[in-house]
Design an enzyme around this catalytic site. Sequence first.
Site, PDB file in Angstrom:
ATOM      1  CE  LYS A 171      -2.204   3.360   2.075  1.00  0.00           C
ATOM      2  NZ  LYS A 171      -1.901   4.599   1.336  1.00  0.00           N
ATOM      3  CD  GLU A 246      12.886   0.658   9.584  1.00  0.00           C
ATOM      4  OE1 GLU A 246      13.344   1.561  10.320  1.00  0.00           O
ATOM      5  OE2 GLU A 246      13.515  -0.379   9.334  1.00  0.00           O
ATOM      6  CB  CYS A 280      12.789   8.786   8.204  1.00  0.00           C
ATOM      7  SG  CYS A 280      13.840   7.736   7.217  1.00  0.00           S
ATOM      8  CD  GLU A 379       9.969  12.870  11.295  1.00  0.00           C
ATOM      9  OE1 GLU A 379       8.861  12.411  11.625  1.00  0.00           O
ATOM     10  OE2 GLU A 379      10.828  12.200  10.706  1.00  0.00           O
TER      11      GLU A 379
HETATM   12  P1  NAD Z   1       2.167   8.603   7.332  1.00  0.00           P
HETATM   13  O1  NAD Z   1       2.345   7.847   8.594  1.00  0.00           O
HETATM   14  O2  NAD Z   1       1.124   9.645   7.285  1.00  0.00           O
HETATM   15  O3  NAD Z   1       1.853   7.632   6.111  1.00  0.00           O
HETATM   16  C1  NAD Z   1       2.665   6.525   5.829  1.00  0.00           C
HETATM   17  C2  NAD Z   1       1.810   5.498   5.137  1.00  0.00           C
HETATM   18  O4  NAD Z   1       0.823   5.049   6.064  1.00  0.00           O
HETATM   19  C3  NAD Z   1       1.057   6.029   3.921  1.00  0.00           C
HETATM   20  O5  NAD Z   1       1.000   5.022   2.929  1.00  0.00           O
HETATM   21  C4  NAD Z   1      -0.329   6.300   4.492  1.00  0.00           C
HETATM   22  O6  NAD Z   1      -1.341   6.244   3.527  1.00  0.00           O
HETATM   23  C5  NAD Z   1      -0.466   5.166   5.484  1.00  0.00           C
HETATM   24  N1  NAD Z   1      -1.438   5.420   6.538  1.00  0.00           N
HETATM   25  C6  NAD Z   1      -1.905   6.615   6.987  1.00  0.00           C
HETATM   26  N2  NAD Z   1      -2.847   6.419   7.939  1.00  0.00           N
HETATM   27  C7  NAD Z   1      -2.965   5.084   8.100  1.00  0.00           C
HETATM   28  C8  NAD Z   1      -3.767   4.245   8.950  1.00  0.00           C
HETATM   29  N3  NAD Z   1      -4.627   4.759   9.815  1.00  0.00           N
HETATM   30  N4  NAD Z   1      -3.602   2.913   8.861  1.00  0.00           N
HETATM   31  C9  NAD Z   1      -2.704   2.377   7.996  1.00  0.00           C
HETATM   32  N5  NAD Z   1      -1.951   3.100   7.156  1.00  0.00           N
HETATM   33  C10 NAD Z   1      -2.068   4.446   7.218  1.00  0.00           C
HETATM   34  O7  NAD Z   1       3.615   9.157   6.991  1.00  0.00           O
HETATM   35  P2  NAD Z   1       4.011  10.028   5.745  1.00  0.00           P
HETATM   36  O8  NAD Z   1       3.537  11.403   6.024  1.00  0.00           O
HETATM   37  O9  NAD Z   1       3.619   9.360   4.484  1.00  0.00           O
HETATM   38  O10 NAD Z   1       5.616   9.936   5.823  1.00  0.00           O
HETATM   39  C11 NAD Z   1       6.337  10.731   6.666  1.00  0.00           C
HETATM   40  C12 NAD Z   1       6.718   9.989   7.917  1.00  0.00           C
HETATM   41  O11 NAD Z   1       7.379   8.774   7.592  1.00  0.00           O
HETATM   42  C13 NAD Z   1       7.720  10.772   8.738  1.00  0.00           C
HETATM   43  O12 NAD Z   1       7.392  10.687  10.102  1.00  0.00           O
HETATM   44  C14 NAD Z   1       9.034  10.063   8.445  1.00  0.00           C
HETATM   45  O13 NAD Z   1      10.026  10.216   9.406  1.00  0.00           O
HETATM   46  C15 NAD Z   1       8.592   8.663   8.321  1.00  0.00           C
HETATM   47  N6  NAD Z   1       9.573   7.883   7.542  1.00  0.00           N
HETATM   48  C16 NAD Z   1      10.348   6.967   8.195  1.00  0.00           C
HETATM   49  C17 NAD Z   1      11.300   6.255   7.487  1.00  0.00           C
HETATM   50  C18 NAD Z   1      12.167   5.229   8.179  1.00  0.00           C
HETATM   51  O14 NAD Z   1      12.674   4.352   7.505  1.00  0.00           O
HETATM   52  N7  NAD Z   1      12.359   5.289   9.484  1.00  0.00           N
HETATM   53  C19 NAD Z   1      11.461   6.456   6.132  1.00  0.00           C
HETATM   54  C20 NAD Z   1      10.664   7.392   5.505  1.00  0.00           C
HETATM   55  C21 NAD Z   1       9.708   8.090   6.239  1.00  0.00           C
END
Ligand code: NAD
Length: 477
Positions: A171, A246, A280, A379
Amino acid sequence: MQFHHIANAAVPSLSGKTIAVIDPSDGQPYDEIQRGNAEDVDHAVQAARLCYDNVWSKLAPLERGRLLLKLSQAVLAHADELAAIEQRDCGKPTKQARADVQALARYFEFYAGACDKLHGETIPYTPGFSVLTWREPHGVTGHIVPWNYPMQIFGRCVGGALAAGNVCVVKPSEDACLSVLRVAQLASDVGFPAGAINVVTGYGHEVGEALARNPGVQHISFTGSPRVGTLIQQAAAERHCPCTLELGGKSPQIVFADADLDAAIPVIINAITQNSGQTCSAGSRLLVERSIYETLLARLASAFEALRVGPASQDLDLGPLIRQSQQQRVWDFLSDAHNDGIAVVAEGSIVDDAPDTGYYQAPTLLRDVPVQHRLAQDEVFGPVLSSMAFDTEEEAIAMANATDFGLVAGVWTRDGSRQFRMARAIRSGQVFINNYGAGGGVELPFGGVKSSGHGREKGFEALYGFTVLKTVAIRHG
Ligand code: NAD
């Protein structure tokens, strides 16, 4: 119009609904993706299960490896196309989009080589017994991917899961999923069996949540925000499904007075400006020994002022942020800084011909940010570097560890003993000495402690999370 990729076919959503794809460089829609729902997820999970039972689990590891290698080669053969897709979808400058394609190919190449090297052990035990361990795949794995590095994170989690013998339902983010759909098509072109890689697009609270709750999914890997990570873990806990999380970071870059500043400065800047700070592992806190604080800030200020932000296709230092709400989030942080008297040392500039409707943010260097301030704790996910001074090594360690996060840290010093002391004392998944990020190496295990998550991806280590260990004890007398 884009479709789900299920069992190697382009499939419309059962709801018939779609979501507009927006170009962050000008804020305009240019394509549509399917708005999936729980039924679409179920369809994909069933396709994955059939593939696992009838085809994938019967392949020799060598054959899985050859398919992954073919996929790596197909990615390289389509490098320009994939980079162009990622560039427009995410607003990435050309060099970043191209680097992401190389990383994607490298993930598949690395995991292709790992397929036939994942072995168990024999364990010395009581006479009359032989004991051995097998590393078995989970079966159907779910992967929830964010928008900041869609291709790279897809390669990282799907590459590892397939190598370990699993099949995948992915997804991607509703904000950036076109490259993931295209790579799934390439996988089908090079011979991956129907159902090995499935992609269902849509919103997190619809498709993501349905994937985390689906009883047919035996492992979830989630990369995203700590808030959603908590929801995923709760959903997984209800059915005792293992998960890898992650999450984000507030990673420190720590500079001692004996550091090689010529080497450090470009790395410090890249660590907060790469992908417009939407990384991240961004090095978003700068901790500097007081005796060189003013010197370093003055040099960084000139460098920040030279940075230019503009449309992704202009390939400048920074492209736009992903969406308007992300831009607003960064503005809110900067407005807090202003209201709390935190000084801006320097800012880059947005080029004049950047469309007003794009989501641009100039990189910003802040000074004397209090350790407990939101700008030193949370962040931002934008190009904002919060700097602060320290007097002793002990204080630097305390400041480095003074957030809820623990993903990455960078330390700049020529003192060899201090390098080891710092690496030991910092609580994070990775520590870099006299560098930051090591070029992202796919070989290097990656993941967090505390609110940065748990489990490891990348490297060989990831394969342990994508398998379950079975112990077999044979009494033969
Ligand atoms: P997000 O948590 O909003 O979304 C991530 C994914 O989760 C998306 O595909 C989103 O559609 C899905 N999602 C959202 N709500 C959900 C729910 N209720 N149930 C299941 N899935 C759901 O994050 P984002 O804004 O897309 O990305 C930014 C965040 O990701 C930042 O906090 C960043 O640090 C983190 N990140 C971490 C890493 C790592 O490897 N540690 C890498 C990249 C990004």
